[in-house]
Design a protein around this motif. Structure first.
Motif, PDB file in Angstrom:
ATOM      1  N   ASP A 140       5.108  -1.007   2.514  1.00  0.00           N
ATOM      2  CA  ASP A 140       5.003   0.193   1.687  1.00  0.00           C
ATOM      3  C   ASP A 140       6.156   0.289   0.697  1.00  0.00           C
ATOM      4  OD1 ASP A 140       7.037   0.750   3.466  1.00  0.00           O
ATOM      5  OD2 ASP A 140       6.403   2.822   3.825  1.00  0.00           O
ATOM      6  N   ASN A 163       0.846  -1.185   0.000  1.00  0.00           N
ATOM      7  CA  ASN A 163       0.000   0.000   0.000  1.00  0.00           C
ATOM      8  C   ASN A 163       0.882   1.235   0.000  1.00  0.00           C
ATOM      9  OD1 ASN A 163      -2.926   0.705   0.107  1.00  0.00           O
ATOM     10  ND2 ASN A 163      -2.225   1.985   1.802  1.00  0.00           N
ATOM     11  N   SER A 190       0.172   4.319   1.150  1.00  0.00           N
ATOM     12  CA  SER A 190       0.148   5.091   2.395  1.00  0.00           C
ATOM     13  C   SER A 190       0.612   4.244   3.575  1.00  0.00           C
ATOM     14  CB  SER A 190      -1.264   5.626   2.675  1.00  0.00           C
ATOM     15  OG  SER A 190      -2.106   4.598   3.125  1.00  0.00           O
ATOM     16  N   ILE A 191       1.466   4.834   4.377  1.00  0.00           N
ATOM     17  CA  ILE A 191       1.988   4.105   5.530  1.00  0.00           C
ATOM     18  C   ILE A 191       0.887   3.820   6.533  1.00  0.00           C
ATOM     19  CG2 ILE A 191       2.651   6.204   6.766  1.00  0.00           C
ATOM     20  CD1 ILE A 191       4.494   2.811   6.729  1.00  0.00           C
ATOM     21  N   GLU A 192      -0.149   4.673   6.570  1.00  0.00           N
ATOM     22  CA  GLU A 192      -1.248   4.440   7.500  1.00  0.00           C
ATOM     23  C   GLU A 192      -1.953   3.123   7.183  1.00  0.00           C
ATOM     24  OE1 GLU A 192      -0.359   8.740   7.346  1.00  0.00           O
ATOM     25  OE2 GLU A 192      -0.829   7.247   5.810  1.00  0.00           O
ATOM     26  N   GLY A 193      -2.171   2.871   5.893  1.00  0.00           N
ATOM     27  CA  GLY A 193      -2.801   1.623   5.498  1.00  0.00           C
ATOM     28  C   GLY A 193      -1.940   0.419   5.813  1.00  0.00           C
ATOM     29  N   GLY A 221     -10.420   2.775   2.240  1.00  0.00           N
ATOM     30  CA  GLY A 221      -9.250   2.604   3.108  1.00  0.00           C
ATOM     31  C   GLY A 221      -9.210   1.222   3.751  1.00  0.00           C
ATOM     32  N   TRP A 222      -8.050   0.903   4.314  1.00  0.00           N
ATOM     33  CA  TRP A 222      -7.864  -0.398   4.940  1.00  0.00           C
ATOM     34  C   TRP A 222      -8.919  -0.686   6.004  1.00  0.00           C
ATOM     35  CZ3 TRP A 222      -5.766  -5.044   4.685  1.00  0.00           C
ATOM     36  CH2 TRP A 222      -5.762  -5.831   5.846  1.00  0.00           C
ATOM     37  N   ALA A 223      -9.213   0.294   6.844  1.00  0.00           N
ATOM     38  CA  ALA A 223     -10.148   0.072   7.947  1.00  0.00           C
ATOM     39  C   ALA A 223     -11.539  -0.299   7.471  1.00  0.00           C
ATOM     40  CB  ALA A 223     -10.217   1.313   8.838  1.00  0.00           C
ATOM     41  N   GLN A 250       0.396   0.222   8.162  1.00  0.00           N
ATOM     42  CA  GLN A 250       0.425   0.042   9.611  1.00  0.00           C
ATOM     43  C   GLN A 250      -0.870  -0.573  10.124  1.00  0.00           C
ATOM     44  OE1 GLN A 250       1.355   4.029  10.908  1.00  0.00           O
ATOM     45  NE2 GLN A 250       3.573   3.676  10.841  1.00  0.00           N
ATOM     46  N   GLY A 251      -2.000  -0.169   9.521  1.00  0.00           N
ATOM     47  CA  GLY A 251      -3.276  -0.749   9.917  1.00  0.00           C
ATOM     48  C   GLY A 251      -3.338  -2.234   9.605  1.00  0.00           C
TER      49      GLY A 251
END
Length: 313
Positions: A46, A28, A30-33, A123-125, A35-36
């Motif tokens: 990433d 992914n 984005s690092i947020e995705g 998004g991942w969430a 990390q999730g």
């Protein structure tokens, strides 16, 4: 399996495939995705180059799950690092993807895919391992499609809980324009119209909620799918405008919208009674297997299970 893009659909594919026992990892931007996904126990990175190198070394089926505008760049990376891997996608248009894959020199091992499901979230969430259960997943049967690669993509869709609808890319796009892309634009128009009427939002309930649900989808995603399928979408917009214009005329002249309402009700009842028989007796790889599957899909038949491997019925 390697999933490139861990948003709603890609993230759900990674979840569902992993739950089905498939070795799977993903990338992914984005690092947020990332990390999730990692926090939820999934194998994600990433680092695109490292992910594609791993895919090439393991012979992973690559699943491209990025928005249409990002596709050419992603395919360039795939062509450089993993050109021999079986390749599929989960993008909501197929002819434009087919053209991009051809331009990238990746056609030989490519099989188009489109899970016909989703939500207004991203998004991942937003992902869900159960998102595909008992929903259609288009797997394309264009003339170039390799039997072994097709079987791999078929297996992925079935493992995720979907039933498979075989279709040619152009026929998919015509259907998707009618049942996905046009409803998105209709929902946008309905939301805008209601927003201009005082008291409307205060009174809004089920009809408005259901009619505008997909208008909550991120605008960039809606634009990407509709604009990439403009050839098929424009004639359907014309037909819809003609129907509404005719209804306006009969309402103004005769105080009636009966023709539109009766025809619409009949069409909806027809959909509610639509059945999807199981495709049986076709061996992937036999003579005319693509044409046979395309014809079956066109008639509403689907695949819910399959014996493993090419040449198996």
């Amino acid at each position: 399996m390697c999933v490139l893009g861990l948003g709603l659909i890609g993230g759900s594919v990674l979840r569902a495939a992993t739950n089905a026992g498939r070795p799977a990892f993903g990338y992914n931007r984005s690092i947020e995705g990332v990390q999730g996904a990692q926090a939820d126990g999934f194998d994600a990175s990433d680092d695109l180059d490292a992910t594609l190198l791993r895919a090439a070394e393991t012979g992973a089926l690559i699943v491209v799950a990025v928005p249409m505008p990002a596709l050419p760049t992603m395919l360039t990376h795939v062509a450089a690092a993993a050109p021999d891997n079986a390749l599929t996608d989960v993008i909501s248009v197929k002819s434009a993807v087919l053209d991009a894959v051809r331009d990238a020199g990746l056609l030989t091992r490519y099989v188009g895919g489109h899970p016909m499901t989703g939500t207004a979230h991203s998004g991942w969430a937003a992902g869900d391992a159960q998102l595909f259960v008992d929903t259609p997943w288009v797997v394309t049967v264009d003339d170039h499609v390799d039997p072994q690669a097709w079987t791999e993509v078929l297996g992925l869709a079935l493992d995720c809980g979907s039933f498979v609808v075989p279709a040619r890319s152009d026929e998919h796009d015509a259907a998707a324009a009618a049942i996905s892309h046009l409803p998105h634009l209709a929902a946008e128009a309905l939301a805008i119209t209601a927003s201009r009427v005082p008291l409307a939002f205060a009174l809004a309930a089920g009809s408005f909620r259901d009619g505008t649900r997909v208008a909550a989808t991120a605008p960039d995603l809606v634009r990407a799918m509709c604009e990439a399928n403009s050839t098929e979408l424009i004639p359907l917009l014309d037909q819809t405008i003609e129907l509404l214009t005719a209804a306006r005329r009969t309402l103004a002249e005769h105080d009636s919208v009966g023709e539109l309402v009766e025809a619409g009700h009949a069409a909806r009842v027809s959909y509610d009674s639509f059945t999807r028989p199981n495709i049986v007796g076709i061996a992937v790889g036999e003579q005319n297997w693509r044409d046979q599957l395309a014809a079956a899909g066109r008639a509403g038949w689907v695949i819910r299970s399959a014996l493993p491997g090419p040449d198996s019925r």
